[in-house]
Design a protein around this motif. Structure first.
Motif, PDB file in Angstrom:
ATOM      1  N   GLU A   1       0.833  -1.205   0.000  1.00  0.00           N
ATOM      2  CA  GLU A   1       0.000   0.000   0.000  1.00  0.00           C
ATOM      3  C   GLU A   1       0.865   1.251   0.000  1.00  0.00           C
ATOM      4  O   GLU A   1       0.531   2.244  -0.658  1.00  0.00           O
ATOM      5  CB  GLU A   1      -0.926   0.012   1.233  1.00  0.00           C
ATOM      6  CG  GLU A   1      -2.109  -0.933   1.118  1.00  0.00           C
ATOM      7  CD  GLU A   1      -2.993  -0.947   2.356  1.00  0.00           C
ATOM      8  OE1 GLU A   1      -4.193  -1.188   2.228  1.00  0.00           O
ATOM      9  OE2 GLU A   1      -2.475  -0.727   3.474  1.00  0.00           O
ATOM     10  N   VAL A   2       1.980   1.205   0.732  1.00  0.00           N
ATOM     11  CA  VAL A   2       2.907   2.349   0.780  1.00  0.00           C
ATOM     12  C   VAL A   2       3.390   2.668  -0.639  1.00  0.00           C
ATOM     13  O   VAL A   2       3.411   3.836  -1.045  1.00  0.00           O
ATOM     14  CB  VAL A   2       4.112   2.053   1.717  1.00  0.00           C
ATOM     15  CG1 VAL A   2       5.196   3.108   1.561  1.00  0.00           C
ATOM     16  CG2 VAL A   2       3.650   1.990   3.164  1.00  0.00           C
ATOM     17  N   GLN A   3       3.751   1.615  -1.386  1.00  0.00           N
ATOM     18  CA  GLN A   3       4.212   1.827  -2.768  1.00  0.00           C
ATOM     19  C   GLN A   3       3.120   2.478  -3.617  1.00  0.00           C
ATOM     20  O   GLN A   3       3.384   3.388  -4.399  1.00  0.00           O
ATOM     21  CB  GLN A   3       4.641   0.476  -3.394  1.00  0.00           C
ATOM     22  CG  GLN A   3       5.889  -0.144  -2.778  1.00  0.00           C
ATOM     23  CD  GLN A   3       7.051   0.828  -2.682  1.00  0.00           C
ATOM     24  OE1 GLN A   3       7.378   1.519  -3.655  1.00  0.00           O
ATOM     25  NE2 GLN A   3       7.678   0.919  -1.513  1.00  0.00           N
ATOM     26  N   ALA A   4       1.888   1.989  -3.443  1.00  0.00           N
ATOM     27  CA  ALA A   4       0.756   2.542  -4.210  1.00  0.00           C
ATOM     28  C   ALA A   4       0.510   4.007  -3.850  1.00  0.00           C
ATOM     29  O   ALA A   4       0.262   4.841  -4.720  1.00  0.00           O
ATOM     30  CB  ALA A   4      -0.497   1.702  -3.955  1.00  0.00           C
ATOM     31  N   TYR A   5       0.571   4.313  -2.521  1.00  0.00           N
ATOM     32  CA  TYR A   5       0.357   5.696  -2.077  1.00  0.00           C
ATOM     33  C   TYR A   5       1.456   6.621  -2.602  1.00  0.00           C
ATOM     34  O   TYR A   5       1.177   7.757  -3.010  1.00  0.00           O
ATOM     35  CB  TYR A   5       0.298   5.759  -0.542  1.00  0.00           C
ATOM     36  CG  TYR A   5      -0.892   5.055   0.097  1.00  0.00           C
ATOM     37  CD1 TYR A   5      -2.097   4.911  -0.587  1.00  0.00           C
ATOM     38  CD2 TYR A   5      -0.818   4.545   1.401  1.00  0.00           C
ATOM     39  CE1 TYR A   5      -3.183   4.279   0.000  1.00  0.00           C
ATOM     40  CE2 TYR A   5      -1.892   3.908   1.994  1.00  0.00           C
ATOM     41  CZ  TYR A   5      -3.079   3.767   1.304  1.00  0.00           C
ATOM     42  OH  TYR A   5      -4.148   3.138   1.890  1.00  0.00           O
ATOM     43  N   LEU A   6       2.699   6.135  -2.568  1.00  0.00           N
ATOM     44  CA  LEU A   6       3.832   6.952  -3.047  1.00  0.00           C
ATOM     45  C   LEU A   6       3.709   7.223  -4.550  1.00  0.00           C
ATOM     46  O   LEU A   6       4.009   8.310  -5.025  1.00  0.00           O
ATOM     47  CB  LEU A   6       5.160   6.254  -2.736  1.00  0.00           C
ATOM     48  CG  LEU A   6       5.600   6.271  -1.263  1.00  0.00           C
ATOM     49  CD1 LEU A   6       6.779   5.344  -1.041  1.00  0.00           C
ATOM     50  CD2 LEU A   6       5.960   7.680  -0.804  1.00  0.00           C
ATOM     51  N   LYS A   7       3.260   6.205  -5.298  1.00  0.00           N
ATOM     52  CA  LYS A   7       3.090   6.345  -6.745  1.00  0.00           C
ATOM     53  C   LYS A   7       2.014   7.393  -7.076  1.00  0.00           C
ATOM     54  O   LYS A   7       2.114   8.136  -8.040  1.00  0.00           O
ATOM     55  CB  LYS A   7       2.679   4.995  -7.326  1.00  0.00           C
ATOM     56  CG  LYS A   7       3.611   4.494  -8.414  1.00  0.00           C
ATOM     57  CD  LYS A   7       3.142   3.170  -8.948  1.00  0.00           C
ATOM     58  CE  LYS A   7       4.239   2.137  -8.751  1.00  0.00           C
ATOM     59  NZ  LYS A   7       3.801   0.792  -9.151  1.00  0.00           N
ATOM     60  N   ALA A   8       0.969   7.417  -6.223  1.00  0.00           N
ATOM     61  CA  ALA A   8      -0.159   8.324  -6.476  1.00  0.00           C
ATOM     62  C   ALA A   8       0.183   9.779  -6.172  1.00  0.00           C
ATOM     63  O   ALA A   8      -0.558  10.695  -6.573  1.00  0.00           O
ATOM     64  CB  ALA A   8      -1.356   7.894  -5.633  1.00  0.00           C
ATOM     65  N   GLN A   9       1.283  10.014  -5.430  1.00  0.00           N
ATOM     66  CA  GLN A   9       1.631  11.392  -5.050  1.00  0.00           C
ATOM     67  C   GLN A   9       2.201  12.165  -6.238  1.00  0.00           C
ATOM     68  O   GLN A   9       2.843  11.642  -7.098  1.00  0.00           O
ATOM     69  CB  GLN A   9       2.648  11.376  -3.885  1.00  0.00           C
ATOM     70  CG  GLN A   9       2.115  10.795  -2.610  1.00  0.00           C
ATOM     71  CD  GLN A   9       0.835  11.447  -2.158  1.00  0.00           C
ATOM     72  OE1 GLN A   9       0.750  12.653  -1.977  1.00  0.00           O
ATOM     73  NE2 GLN A   9      -0.214  10.660  -1.953  1.00  0.00           N
TER      74      GLN A   9
END
Length: 307
Positions: A299-307
């Motif tokens: 989820e951290v990777q997904a959140y970072l990608k969305a930033q």
């Protein structure tokens, strides 16, 4: 660097034992800096009041640490240590009617802490302190001889605020202090709390379920869902860039004053099943500067990608 006044580390609060054990709060981590307003926001039953009551010592904790001025305060304390904490940490309760003694006059209610802790030299000084604080919260000296049932909800909440602040605390826990009040009175009470913070350098933990209210008063906000803090960020950062899906759903439910925009807005419904924590352990991770989210590594990777 701001000085931390309160720190909560890996806090767990549970009730009952064995098969009847219910964990109300788990893995709670946050800190409150001196002089700031830190808000804890979530729906009813999410555990926010439970945390507030644990900090003041009304609820026992199962594990983890609550630090105040660097000292652990959950657990055994000396009598002197307990007295010092009671004076330094005060609480404004949610229901102003239930938290005031109906058989006592306003003068007695406000003076109780002063009397218990001998915070005055003589009777004249006690009366002066009580009159000053009553005046500060917008009540009159003649109200001191009356009883709580003779007042409106807003006036009763002012009595509760006066009772807490006459002790000259360092830290105040305000548990939904305006939820029982009329809309017209809410702004007065919030302005009152901000005024005292400015004048006395108070630190607040503000507990609420209404995000539009906390935006007005908070420096930083923690969002809690079913006993787990899912996001912590500075106020404007949280409102402009909510990362956790639960925070996004809460913000989508905040009413918009414009009726046309209100009709056009799309509500986001939070589904807790979207998180799969069976193989990956979630943790509090800093996604943006001073913006923390409860997430698993993927989820951290997904959140970072969305930033």
């Amino acid at each position: 660097m701001p000085e931390k006044l309160v720190e909560v580390k890996d806090l767990e609060i549970s009730f009952g034992e064995g098969s009847k054990k219910f964990t109300a709060v788990k893995n709670a981590n946050f800190f409150i800096n001196k002089g700031e307003t830190f808000s804890l926001v979530g729906e009813s039953g999410s555990g926010k009041t439970t945390i507030g009551r644990a900090i003041i010592g009304l609820n026992e904790t199962s594990s983890g640490d609550i630090l105040f001025e660097g000292r652990r305060i959950n657990g055994p304390k000396s009598r002197e240590g307990e007295k010092e904490l009671i004076r330094k940490i005060q609480m404004i309760f949610q229901d102003p009617a239930a938290s005031l003694n109906e058989r006592a006059t306003v003068d007695y209610i406000i003076s109780e802490g002063l009397t218990n802790f001998h915070l005055y030299k003589d009777e004249e000084e006690r009366q002066q302190k009580v009159r000053n604080i009553v005046n500060e919260v917008g009540l009159l000296a003649e109200h001191l001889t009356r009883y709580p049932h003779e007042f409106s909800g807003g006036q009763r909440q002012r009595i509760g605020i006066a009772r807490a602040l006459v002790m000259q605390p360092d830290f105040v826990i305000a548990d939904e202090p305006i939820s029982a009040l009329d809309v017209s009175v809410r702004a007065q009470v919030l302005n009152l709390l901000k005024k005292f913070q400015k004048e006395l350098g108070l630190t607040y933990l503000f507990i609420a379920h209404d995000l539009s209210v906390v935006r007005f008063i908070s420096d930083r906000i923690a969002v809690i869902y079913k006993g787990i803090i899912v996001e912590v960020a500075e106020t404007e950062e949280l409102f402009t860039n909510p990362i956790h899906p639960y925070t996004q759903s809460l913000l989508s439910a905040v009413p918009i004053p414009d009726p046309i925009l209100e009709r056009q807005k799309v509500l986001k419904v939070y589904d807790p099943n979207q998180h799969d924590y069976s193989e990956e352990e979630p943790a509090m991770v800093e996604i943006r500067p001073n913006h923390y989210v409860w997430a698993s590594p993927s989820e951290v990777q997904a959140y970072l990608k969305a930033q």
